[in-house]
Write a protein that holds these residues in place. Sequence first.
Motif, mmCIF file in Angstrom:
data_model
loop_
_atom_site.group_PDB
_atom_site.id
_atom_site.type_symbol
_atom_site.label_atom_id
_atom_site.label_comp_id
_atom_site.label_asym_id
_atom_site.label_seq_id
_atom_site.Cartn_x
_atom_site.Cartn_y
_atom_site.Cartn_z
ATOM 1 N N ASN A 175 -10.206 -0.950 -4.797
ATOM 2 C CA ASN A 175 -10.377 -0.836 -3.358
ATOM 3 C C ASN A 175 -10.936 0.533 -2.984
ATOM 4 O O ASN A 175 -11.832 0.647 -2.139
ATOM 5 C CB ASN A 175 -9.040 -1.074 -2.658
ATOM 6 C CG ASN A 175 -9.161 -1.028 -1.159
ATOM 7 O OD1 ASN A 175 -9.961 -1.739 -0.553
ATOM 8 N ND2 ASN A 175 -8.359 -0.182 -0.520
ATOM 9 N N HIS A 176 -10.423 1.596 -3.608
ATOM 10 C CA HIS A 176 -10.934 2.940 -3.323
ATOM 11 C C HIS A 176 -12.382 3.089 -3.771
ATOM 12 O O HIS A 176 -13.183 3.769 -3.099
ATOM 13 C CB HIS A 176 -10.054 3.985 -3.999
ATOM 14 C CG HIS A 176 -8.818 4.318 -3.219
ATOM 15 N ND1 HIS A 176 -7.786 3.419 -3.038
ATOM 16 C CD2 HIS A 176 -8.452 5.442 -2.547
ATOM 17 C CE1 HIS A 176 -6.842 3.986 -2.302
ATOM 18 N NE2 HIS A 176 -7.221 5.204 -1.986
ATOM 19 N N HIS A 201 -5.816 -1.000 -6.551
ATOM 20 C CA HIS A 201 -6.037 0.090 -5.598
ATOM 21 C C HIS A 201 -7.219 0.959 -6.003
ATOM 22 O O HIS A 201 -7.942 1.466 -5.135
ATOM 23 C CB HIS A 201 -4.760 0.905 -5.459
ATOM 24 C CG HIS A 201 -3.600 0.089 -4.973
ATOM 25 N ND1 HIS A 201 -3.545 -0.427 -3.693
ATOM 26 C CD2 HIS A 201 -2.474 -0.338 -5.603
ATOM 27 C CE1 HIS A 201 -2.425 -1.123 -3.549
ATOM 28 N NE2 HIS A 201 -1.770 -1.082 -4.691
ATOM 29 N N ASP A 226 0.869 -1.197 0.000
ATOM 30 C CA ASP A 226 0.000 0.000 0.000
ATOM 31 C C ASP A 226 0.894 1.232 0.000
ATOM 32 O O ASP A 226 0.732 2.147 0.813
ATOM 33 C CB ASP A 226 -0.904 -0.025 1.233
ATOM 34 C CG ASP A 226 -2.048 0.980 1.147
ATOM 35 O OD1 ASP A 226 -2.273 1.544 0.062
ATOM 36 O OD2 ASP A 226 -2.722 1.212 2.176
ATOM 37 N N TYR A 261 -14.172 7.291 -8.079
ATOM 38 C CA TYR A 261 -13.337 6.101 -8.225
ATOM 39 C C TYR A 261 -14.043 5.022 -9.045
ATOM 40 O O TYR A 261 -13.381 4.249 -9.750
ATOM 41 C CB TYR A 261 -12.957 5.541 -6.856
ATOM 42 C CG TYR A 261 -11.926 6.364 -6.125
ATOM 43 C CD1 TYR A 261 -10.631 6.486 -6.613
ATOM 44 C CD2 TYR A 261 -12.244 7.027 -4.943
ATOM 45 C CE1 TYR A 261 -9.678 7.242 -5.945
ATOM 46 C CE2 TYR A 261 -11.298 7.787 -4.262
ATOM 47 C CZ TYR A 261 -10.025 7.892 -4.774
ATOM 48 O OH TYR A 261 -9.084 8.641 -4.117
ATOM 49 N N PHE A 313 -14.938 4.222 -1.073
ATOM 50 C CA PHE A 313 -15.376 5.616 -1.143
ATOM 51 C C PHE A 313 -16.385 5.906 -2.250
ATOM 52 O O PHE A 313 -17.012 6.967 -2.243
ATOM 53 C CB PHE A 313 -14.160 6.535 -1.331
ATOM 54 C CG PHE A 313 -13.074 6.305 -0.319
ATOM 55 C CD1 PHE A 313 -13.300 6.535 1.029
ATOM 56 C CD2 PHE A 313 -11.828 5.842 -0.702
ATOM 57 C CE1 PHE A 313 -12.301 6.317 1.973
ATOM 58 C CE2 PHE A 313 -10.819 5.628 0.223
ATOM 59 C CZ PHE A 313 -11.060 5.868 1.570
#
Length: 296
Positions: free
Chosen positions: A271-272, A268, A200, A280, A276
């Motif tokens: 995941n975002h 990533h 990360d 994204y 959120f």
Amino acid sequence: MSSNLWDDLMATDGPLAGSELTNAVPVGGGCIHQAWQLQLSDGRQIFAKTGPTDAIKLFEVEAEALDALAHYADPDVLIVPQPQSLIQLRHGAVLLLPWLRLEGNNQQSLGHGLALMHQTSMHQGHQYFGWYRDGYIGAGPQPGGWRTSWGQAFVDLRLRPQLNLLKRFGIDAAGLKDFLKALVRHLDQRDVVPALVHGDLWGGNAASLVDGRGTIYDPATWWADPEVDMAMTHLFGGFTESFYRAYYSILPAAPAAEERVEIYNLYHLLNHANLFGGGYVNQVRACLNRLARKLS
């Protein structure tokens, strides 16, 4: 941090028994748990990450990852903070780490140290990609498991679980079956040696110390292609040319590495999007479309 948790820390059976807490200063940067600089009467400063009692699960994974990374890091150039205490108290969970002064501005040692950590772990002859237990990527799930194929590991253990979570946004993983198969074949064209990666590595999880060394923290560690760390450094910025020069002076970039940056950062973005939502999700759709065209 509530006064109750302060009392828990200083209690006779607490991790800071016998010490007196003179101040607790909030530290910015985290979006999941609270972070603090603890100042003790004996002059010590400690970094504390706190959360509700069930946060102990996330802190356990983080502590294990820090221990694993430190095993392969050269402390002369790269510091991986080692857990001083991990404990579930009556009023919350706490992870205590050494306080690091992050005011440095030269990222040469950071790049040098990251490359050495990757290189040293690659020389251990680890045969599988993955991790031995379920973990977290931020607040999102990061499944454990092992694969001998790098392409299969990246798709099965990283992309597919995130894609399955995106159904609520209208992204159907079942419709991406051919794309994912093509991606496995594409990634398996290279002979990738497993390295222990941070997992990360955005700018908020790495820094330079005042003594010139680099440091990394808040990992989502697993055995993977070391390129996944370097790819993420490009996602949100924050890394200097001296960082990249130092890294590639030890581990030169593999052919077509720049073409894999978007592939690895898809994880990533997924995941975002799951954490959120918002823009994204559109970035994920655009990325999937671009990659599907390239691999078709």
